[in-house]
Design a protein around this motif. Structure first.
Motif, PDB file in Angstrom:
ATOM      1  N   MET A 722      -3.481  -4.083   2.316  1.00  0.00           N
ATOM      2  CA  MET A 722      -4.470  -4.081   3.385  1.00  0.00           C
ATOM      3  C   MET A 722      -5.558  -3.045   3.103  1.00  0.00           C
ATOM      4  SD  MET A 722      -3.452  -6.470   5.359  1.00  0.00           S
ATOM      5  CE  MET A 722      -4.411  -6.235   6.860  1.00  0.00           C
ATOM      6  N   CYS A 723      -6.719  -3.293   3.653  1.00  0.00           N
ATOM      7  CA  CYS A 723      -7.874  -2.416   3.436  1.00  0.00           C
ATOM      8  C   CYS A 723      -8.545  -2.148   4.782  1.00  0.00           C
ATOM      9  CB  CYS A 723      -8.857  -3.079   2.477  1.00  0.00           C
ATOM     10  SG  CYS A 723     -10.400  -2.168   2.240  1.00  0.00           S
ATOM     11  N   ARG A 724      -8.924  -0.924   5.021  1.00  0.00           N
ATOM     12  CA  ARG A 724      -9.673  -0.590   6.233  1.00  0.00           C
ATOM     13  C   ARG A 724     -11.162  -0.680   5.938  1.00  0.00           C
ATOM     14  NH1 ARG A 724      -8.351   5.099   7.887  1.00  0.00           N
ATOM     15  NH2 ARG A 724      -8.487   5.392   5.646  1.00  0.00           N
ATOM     16  N   VAL A 725     -11.893  -1.315   6.839  1.00  0.00           N
ATOM     17  CA  VAL A 725     -13.328  -1.496   6.661  1.00  0.00           C
ATOM     18  C   VAL A 725     -14.040  -0.829   7.828  1.00  0.00           C
ATOM     19  CG1 VAL A 725     -15.209  -3.134   6.350  1.00  0.00           C
ATOM     20  CG2 VAL A 725     -12.921  -3.697   5.494  1.00  0.00           C
ATOM     21  N   VAL A 775     -11.900  -1.965  11.060  1.00  0.00           N
ATOM     22  CA  VAL A 775     -11.076  -3.166  11.159  1.00  0.00           C
ATOM     23  C   VAL A 775     -10.237  -3.249   9.891  1.00  0.00           C
ATOM     24  CG1 VAL A 775     -12.887  -4.644  10.165  1.00  0.00           C
ATOM     25  CG2 VAL A 775     -11.103  -5.663  11.580  1.00  0.00           C
ATOM     26  N   SER A 776      -8.984  -3.676  10.033  1.00  0.00           N
ATOM     27  CA  SER A 776      -8.078  -3.780   8.893  1.00  0.00           C
ATOM     28  C   SER A 776      -7.993  -5.223   8.442  1.00  0.00           C
ATOM     29  CB  SER A 776      -6.691  -3.264   9.281  1.00  0.00           C
ATOM     30  OG  SER A 776      -5.813  -3.281   8.181  1.00  0.00           O
ATOM     31  N   VAL A 777      -8.189  -5.449   7.124  1.00  0.00           N
ATOM     32  CA  VAL A 777      -8.200  -6.817   6.582  1.00  0.00           C
ATOM     33  C   VAL A 777      -7.406  -6.859   5.286  1.00  0.00           C
ATOM     34  CG1 VAL A 777     -10.471  -7.238   7.594  1.00  0.00           C
ATOM     35  CG2 VAL A 777     -10.314  -6.521   5.207  1.00  0.00           C
ATOM     36  N   PRO A 778      -6.926  -8.040   4.883  1.00  0.00           N
ATOM     37  CA  PRO A 778      -6.228  -8.146   3.596  1.00  0.00           C
ATOM     38  C   PRO A 778      -7.166  -7.814   2.435  1.00  0.00           C
ATOM     39  CG  PRO A 778      -5.846 -10.096   4.961  1.00  0.00           C
ATOM     40  CD  PRO A 778      -6.920  -9.311   5.624  1.00  0.00           C
ATOM     41  N   ASP A 798      -6.509   9.113   4.510  1.00  0.00           N
ATOM     42  CA  ASP A 798      -6.244   7.921   3.722  1.00  0.00           C
ATOM     43  C   ASP A 798      -5.192   7.013   4.314  1.00  0.00           C
ATOM     44  OD1 ASP A 798      -8.082   8.543   1.799  1.00  0.00           O
ATOM     45  OD2 ASP A 798      -6.671   9.676   0.577  1.00  0.00           O
ATOM     46  N   GLU A 799      -4.728   7.294   5.539  1.00  0.00           N
ATOM     47  CA  GLU A 799      -3.662   6.475   6.091  1.00  0.00           C
ATOM     48  C   GLU A 799      -4.149   5.047   6.319  1.00  0.00           C
ATOM     49  OE1 GLU A 799      -3.892   6.462  10.812  1.00  0.00           O
ATOM     50  OE2 GLU A 799      -2.431   7.804   9.952  1.00  0.00           O
ATOM     51  N   GLY A 800      -3.233   4.092   6.231  1.00  0.00           N
ATOM     52  CA  GLY A 800      -3.572   2.712   6.548  1.00  0.00           C
ATOM     53  C   GLY A 800      -4.219   1.952   5.419  1.00  0.00           C
ATOM     54  N   GLY A 801      -4.138   2.443   4.193  1.00  0.00           N
ATOM     55  CA  GLY A 801      -4.674   1.697   3.072  1.00  0.00           C
ATOM     56  C   GLY A 801      -6.056   2.183   2.663  1.00  0.00           C
ATOM     57  N   ASP A 802      -6.650   1.472   1.717  1.00  0.00           N
ATOM     58  CA  ASP A 802      -7.946   1.829   1.167  1.00  0.00           C
ATOM     59  C   ASP A 802      -9.025   1.751   2.247  1.00  0.00           C
ATOM     60  OD1 ASP A 802      -9.745   2.609  -0.671  1.00  0.00           O
ATOM     61  OD2 ASP A 802      -9.818   0.720  -1.785  1.00  0.00           O
TER      62      ASP A 802
END
Length: 841
Positions: A722-725, A775-778, A798-802
């Motif tokens: 997952m990636c945070r945008v 927003v978190s997306v694949p 850096d929590e929650g992915g890139d």
């Protein structure tokens, strides 16, 4: 950090410093860093903090910690800083050279002060060396003995021993020498870290000497409260009706009779029967008796935990808490902008700044199950979660919704909490017999009864259950399995007749697609909405509030002003309070489908305003079972379980709830010998995958040196990163300023180039606003890399992915901060109607 070119060397004749001049920290001033508090004073303060934290606990939970002299253990956590390498480094950082060591960065080369502290205590044969070694959240490397030359030899070892003796005299307590059980080592490690963080707050860092004990005690008490450890008093003797405003049903009465002390309990009952209130009232009774320190209510997702938070705060906590500290507590639970003083790891942009992590430390909190489960994984600061849960009533909701991978962690968590004397209550409407046996740690079905609903208690790996009389509310649901186009017509026809329709898909992309189809077909007479996880938080909360006002418990007549269709994903099946007349659902495992059905006629089937006289459940299924027949759902749920679900539901014309609920579950999950070759293949693949997941989970719970961050080990297994945008409305590269996407902030320009110069509270406010616009997306549909991430590093950890940063441009297309498309293989969009989406070229 300074670096030398040569290998380390030590001089026995070099300049020495007395213990009282050994510094623990530096202070950042306007003209650079200056020396801060001494090691011994910082250690003593941390010990007093631990003592204050323990004193806030009920006697039932404080006594074991006092028995292990927890404050004295905490008080020697930084004893390894009394070493030539650390003192050389810290004095160098304030512009002084001591000449104690020379060479490269010696302190890092030898493993840091945690290793030195661990070796010092190990040499004394005390069973606290592991605790001291882990107080920075990871297991340090193996050391070479307390008197090793690289730690300063015997001379510095004696110096450390004298410091320990001095600290013990000041506290009036000695470190215990007996064996400390594993679960209490974990607990003490968490207590040590939290005490260190609080003792590192701004109120203490400039102390050149300790005040008198009374003054220090008051300062520590204020610091503990400021850090969020607020324990308001619980009103005694409240009845169920006095708390919730209605009389308890048989389930709720039984739960409070069965749950009388620490242990592991199950509450199994149909959707809408009040399992939440049953668990909360049982927890209240334990709190009132001094048999619990607080409550942690854990749910599967952040979305559902946010829903539950308001419910717990407004309908429960507001009614059971009293005194002047009540409002202070509610503020701490509600907002992460409170002035916490918890050292560097909890500061803005650091790993524990996020409210999602920190709230596990509050006495009463609602959050995701992941923050609890990380306590049993080999991640950094895992022990803080154990300390945060210690003594609490831990309520695990929707316990049926986890796979074999996560189940391993849940079982480990239940085990350690029960050994620490905590209370664990597991809630489910659709728990299978096999899953219950596994969670209870049993090897067979002995003692498991077929009653439903029921309340059960686990004692010595045996289960005893109390059956509950069948609820008065019984529901007969019509089941339909039409073709896709027919389902669309049924949804539209029902809405035009005035019914409230909920349509649930298993993926966001499918939900977005059916929204576009239905919205295009609807006239102004109907209302169509979309709700899923790929909206920024303000957009999602506004949508959620709007639709709950129309389809929720208090919607009244306005729900019937027109027909509506609400489309969404799994977020609609858990915790969000909506009530539908017709539900359309993509096929999912039976337990998930039953949860979705729980949103049909949720509040009153006798509502005189309803247009329809019977609820309808429309199930979208393939016409036949073959490879690939379940489409994208196969990437979420096992094909074999979907096939067994389809075979079970094909036989249903109506579903009686609760009478047939357990039958549907067992027909789906009971182990049978398959004859169809495809089902044999899928079953084998499913069983093999479960074994692999269980093995993988067992590996990541092992304790080995070098614990990793939360981002590298997950409590849920997924093959998709997952990636945070972070979404921006405007970006000015010359000024380093931004405007965030959220409409409420569209006129507010934020200068992020001066992050480190801003006051702490202002940085918190900016960090909060940034996080609200993420927003978190694949990863496979996320923006490609950009070069501006470092601009935000002072605010976001850096929590929650890139993390990627994007502009929402004209026509809602996403652009990178060079004002170019974010992907080469397609176009990404964001708007407050459809959310984040990607269109492949």
């Amino acid at each position: 950090m300074f670096r030398f070119k040569k290998r380390p060397s030590y001089s026995k004749e070099s300049f020495d410093i007395p213990i009282e001049n050994c510094l623990a920290k530096t202070i950042k001033g306007n003209k650079g860093s200056v020396g801060g508090i001494s090691v011994t004073n910082h250690c003593i303060i941390a010990g007093v903090v631990a003592r204050e934290l323990i004193s806030c606990m009920p006697k039932f939970f404080g006594e074991p910690l006092n028995r292990f002299s927890a404050d004295s253990i905490v008080a020697v956590h930084d004893i390894g800083k009394i070493s030539p390498s650390f003192q050389e480094r810290i004095y160098y950082s304030i512009g002084q050279r001591l000449g104690l060591v020379s060479g490269c960065d010696v302190d890092s080369a030898i493993g840091g002060h945690c290793v030195v502290g661990k070796e010092t205590l190990r040499e004394l044969r005390m069973d606290v060396s592991e605790i001291i070694g882990r107080h920075h959240g990871y297991i340090p490397i193996q050391g070479d003995g307390a008197c090793a030359e690289k730690y300063g030899g015997r001379r510095w070892h004696v110096k450390r021993l004298r410091a320990i003796a001095y600290i013990q005299r000041k506290l009036g307590r000695k470190i215990p020498k007996g064996k400390i059980p594993y679960e209490y080592r974990e607990l003490l490690c968490g207590l040590t870290t939290v005490s260190d963080w609080i003792a590192s707050g701004g109120i203490f860092e400039t102390m050149s000497s300790l005040p008198d004990w009374n003054s220090l005690g008051e300062m520590v008490k204020d610091a503990v409260e400021t850090a969020g450890f607020v324990y308001p008093q619980v009103k005694k003797g409240l009845s169920f009706e006095e708390i919730f405003g209605f009389a308890p049903n048989p389930l709720q009465k039984s739960a409070s009779r069965v749950i009388t002390g620490p242990g592991v309990y199950f509450i199994e009952a149909p959707m809408g029967m009040g399992k939440t209130e049953a668990a909360l009232y049982a927890a209240y009774c334990l709190l009132a008796k001094g048999m619990a320190t607080g409550i942690y209510f854990a749910l599967p997702t952040q979305f559902t935990s946010e829903q539950m938070f308001n419910r717990v705060r407004d309908n429960f906590l507001a009614n059971i808490l009293e005194g002047e500290r009540k409002q202070l507590f509610l503020l701490h639970s509600l907002s992460w902008l409170v002035e916490t003083e918890m050292g560097e790891d909890a500061s803005v942009g650091k790993s524990w700044f996020s409210d999602n992590k920190r709230k596990i430390l509050f006495p009463y909190a609602v959050g995701t199950i992941d923050q609890a489960l990380l306590g049993v994984l080999n991640v950094r600061h895992n022990a803080i979660r154990i300390f945060g849960l210690y003594g609490k009533v831990v309520i695990l909701d929707e316990i049926h919704s986890y796979d074999a991978y996560t189940f391993v962690f849940i079982k480990n968590l239940i085990d350690i909490l029960s050994r620490l004397g905590c209370t664990v209550i597991l809630l489910s409407a659709t728990l299978t017999k096999k899953a219950k046996i596994s969670l209870a740690g049993m090897e067979n079905e002995e003692g498991i009864i077929d009653a439903y609903p029921m309340v059960s208690v686990v004692e010595n790996k045996n289960i005893s259950s109390v059956p509950i009389e069948s609820p008065e509310r019984k529901l007969k649901v019509q089941i339909k399995l039409p073709f896709y186009d027919e389902a669309i017509d049924m949804a539209l026809d029902g809405a035009y007749e005035g019914s409230q329709v909920v349509w649930i898909e298993n993926t966001v992309a499918e939900a977005q697609e059916i929204y576009k189809i239905l919205a295009a077909k609807c006239s102004g007479e109907l209302e169509v909405g979309l709700l899923h996880s790929r909206f920024i938080k303000p957009h999602r909360l506004r949508k959620e509030e709007y639709w709950v006002s129309l389809l929720g418990k208090n919607s009244g007549k306005k729900r019937y002003s027109k027909g509506r269709i609400l489309i969404g994903t799994q977020v609609l099946e858990q915790s969000i309070d909506i009530d539908a007349d017709i539900m359309v659902s993509r096929i999912a495992p039976s337990d998930m489908l039953l949860q979705r059905i729980g949103r049909l006629w949720r509040h009153s089937e006798y509502d005189k305003y309803r247009k329809r006289r019977q609820p309808v459940f429309v199930l979208l299924t393939p016409t036949e079972i073959e490879d690939g027949c379940f489409g994208p759902s196969e990437f979420i749920y096992p094909s074999y379980v979907l096939a067994r679900t389809l075979l079970t539901w094909q036989k249903l014309d109506f579903l009686q709830i609760p009478a047939q609920l357990k039958t549907v579950l067992e027909n789906t999950y009971t182990n049978i010998k398959e004859e169809d070759s495809l089902l044999i293949k899928w079953k084998k693949e499913w069983e093999e995958k479960k074994k692999k997941l269980e093995a993988k989970a067992s590996i990541v719970t092992s304790r080995v040196p070098g614990q990793v961050s939360d981002n590298e080990l997950w409590t849920r297994y997924s093959e998709v990163d997952m990636c945070r945008v972070l979404l921006l409305r405007k970006f000015n590269p010359e000024k380093g300023s931004i405007v965030l996407l959220d409409e409420e902030l569209k006129e507010q320009e934020i200068d992020i180039s001066i992050a480190k110069k801003l006051p702490k509270r202002q940085r918190k406010e900016i960090a909060k606003n940034l996080m609200l616009n993420i927003v978190s997306v694949p990863g496979y549909i996320a923006p490609e890399s950009n070069d501006y991430r470092e601009l935000f590093s002072g605010f976001l950890c850096d929590e929650g992915g890139d993390l990627k940063v994007c502009l929402v441009g004209r026509d809602n297309e996403l652009l990178n901060l060079h004002f170019l498309p974010v992907r080469r293989d397609g176009i990404s969009f964001y708007d407050d109607i459809l959310g984040y989406r990607f269109v492949k070229r």
